[in-house]
Scaffold this motif. Structure first.
Motif, short mmCIF file in Angstrom:
data_model
loop_
_atom_site.label_atom_id
_atom_site.label_comp_id
_atom_site.label_asym_id
_atom_site.label_seq_id
_atom_site.Cartn_x
_atom_site.Cartn_y
_atom_site.Cartn_z
N TRP A 113 0.83 -1.20 0.00
CA TRP A 113 0.00 0.00 0.00
C TRP A 113 0.86 1.25 0.00
O TRP A 113 0.62 2.18 -0.76
N PRO A 357 -9.63 -1.28 2.04
CA PRO A 357 -9.17 -2.65 1.83
C PRO A 357 -10.33 -3.64 1.94
O PRO A 357 -11.32 -3.41 2.64
N ASP A 362 -6.38 -6.68 1.10
CA ASP A 362 -5.73 -5.97 0.01
C ASP A 362 -6.74 -5.05 -0.67
O ASP A 362 -7.97 -5.20 -0.49
N TYR A 363 -6.23 -4.11 -1.49
CA TYR A 363 -7.08 -3.26 -2.30
C TYR A 363 -7.57 -4.04 -3.52
O TYR A 363 -6.96 -5.02 -3.95
#
Length: 479
Positions: A113, A357, A362-363
């Protein structure tokens, strides 16, 4: 007071650019400039940063629902509950809180990130250590409703204290660190007392009638904020949300949501603020929508003021449609994100862009695409963005203005919001008053730029090389 008038102007001119009414906070009047020299210096540095990362993340990401608000019994569009998650309110709350037992974001990697957001030009981060639902994303000792509890599968992970990992990682990458914290806590029995059902977002008993219970909640809140500001390294911003938790005398009856506050909810910000400044000298405190010495900058949400402000401010807005993770969310285009940034900085503010997220830690892949695209534009034009301030005429047609802090350079941004950006052959724009340009460049164009000054305007002829410029064009003029 001049500050009051400035804020009244903002209240009248803020444009709500999203339908997320759950998040539509009015901005408080009566800004008070900090006097602590360390805070003043920190605030000046923060105003140079311009672009920040906001992250709403919690157990709710597993359902892909709005953060916390489905627990609120108010009958609004943003508080609606999916019957699949519970047929009754009681069942829904039980199942929501049981999300703790399945939360296991094993792909959590804050280094990934930090790398992506730093390349995109972001320079500070504000992370939700605890939202209104009361689930702590840090290792609090005040509650077992937390990510590091043995009830939470992710507690076995070496990076279980995600607040610690995020703050340490981003701090190493040069970011200023901000801790979001919700003053209300809908999980706490000392805020929503189980003796009675909650009625709305507010405390569900009268703190004056039960002062001992309210004192326990104040102590709980104080202790959690003491943990955050004493155990997690250098913190630059304490971002306090939930403005209904406030002294009753500060309620503004002109603001609809503040009219729902029926009881005193004074949490003793003087005691909290003194403690956090002792732990973190110079920390910026943002007691959102509660005007006074603990609201060091103001925070319109999903909105941009129409006019510049002379006080520190920040628009918090989402990259997608939601502050929380939603599967298949609609993410704004890179051009739209850059246009938003330009509008905000031309009016003297900072852009705090929220990325949520997912439950895996995670994105969404689209987020990384956007950040990568933005990074190319930012590489070329960062000197027109960072450490700048607003300058009249601020905005005329498709042109937006900033200036270097020392006044030596004026930056003119050209946008085209109606279509994919293509730089035209000729640009004509107003020169700021009393600014006499001696040189002119366009970052990203190496060919000779032909330009001439006509009275209070400048005309620029752009070479064919202009075709490679995307999203927005920047003209930099020096005295």
């Amino acid at each position: 007071m001049q500050g009051n008038q400035k804020m009244k102007t903002l209240l009248c001119s803020v444009l709500i650019s999203s339908g997320l009414s759950s998040q539509a906070h009015n901005v408080s009047e009566g800004y008070q400039k900090p006097t602590d020299p360390l805070v003043v210096r920190n605030l000046e540095q923060w105003q140079d940063l311009k672009f920040g990362l906001f992250m709403h993340w919690g157990t709710y990401s597993q359902w892909g629902v709005v953060e916390s608000w489905s627990l609120c019994p108010e009958d609004e569009s943003w508080t609606q509950r999916n019957p699949e998650h519970g047929k009754s309110y009681v069942e829904y709350v039980k199942n929501y809180e049981n999300l703790q037992t399945t939360f296991n974001p094993v792909q959590f990697n804050p280094e990934k990130w930090a790398e992506a957001t730093k390349k995109a030009g972001m320079k500070y981060v504000v992370f939700t250590t605890k939202h209104h639902d009361g689930f702590s994303m840090f290792d609090t000792q005040q509650s077992d409703y937390k990510i590091t509890s043995s009830k939470t599968p992710f507690s076995k992970n070496a990076k279980a204290d995600v607040t610690k990992e995020i703050f340490e990682t981003f701090r190493k990458d040069g970011f200023k660190i901000g801790a979001y914290f919700s003053k209300p806590d809908w999980h706490s029995d000392d805020y929503w007392w189980s003796y009675s059902p909650p009625k709305d977002r507010n405390v569900n008993y009268d703190p004056k009638k039960y002062p001992g219970k309210w004192d326990k909640f104040k102590t709980f809140t104080f202790n959690q904020l003491n943990e955050i500001t004493s155990r997690y390294g250098k913190i630059d911003i304490l971002w306090l949300d939930g403005g209904w938790v406030r002294p009753f005398h500060t309620i503004d009856p002109k603001v609809e949501w503040q009219r729902t506050i029926k009881v005193e909810q004074d949490i003793d910000m003087d005691k909290i603020g003194t403690m956090v400044r002792r732990n973190q000298p110079g920390i910026i405190v943002v007691d959102r929508t509660v005007s006074g010495k603990w609201e060091n900058y103001v925070t319109p949400e999903q909105a941009i003021p129409e006019h510049p402000l002379s006080i520190p401010w920040e628009s918090c807005m989402t990259m997608g449609d939601s502050f929380s993770y939603v599967p298949n969310d609609h993410y704004k285009s890179s051009q739209k994100i850059i246009e938003t940034l330009v509008k905000i900085i031309s009016r003297g503010g900072n852009y705090l862009m929220n990325i949520a997220p997912g439950p895996n830690g995670d994105y969404d892949a689209t987020v990384y695409e956007r950040l990568n695209e933005i990074s190319g534009w930012m590489d070329r034009n960062q000197s027109a963005v960072f450490a700048t301030r607003s300058i009249a005429p601020y905005h005329e047609g498709d042109f937006y203005y900033t200036q270097a802090k020392d006044g030596s350079t004026v930056n003119v941004f050209h946008l085209n919001e109606k279509t994919e950006y293509k730089a035209p052959e000729t640009l004509t724009f107003t020169i700021p008053e009393s600014f006499n340009p001696k040189s002119l460049i366009i970052p990203g164009i190496s060919s000779k730029i032909h330009w001439k000054k006509n009275g209070d305007t400048v005309e620029v002829k752009l070479p064919a090389e202009r075709s490679k410029l995307r999203y927005a064009l920047v003209i930099q003029m020096k005295k």
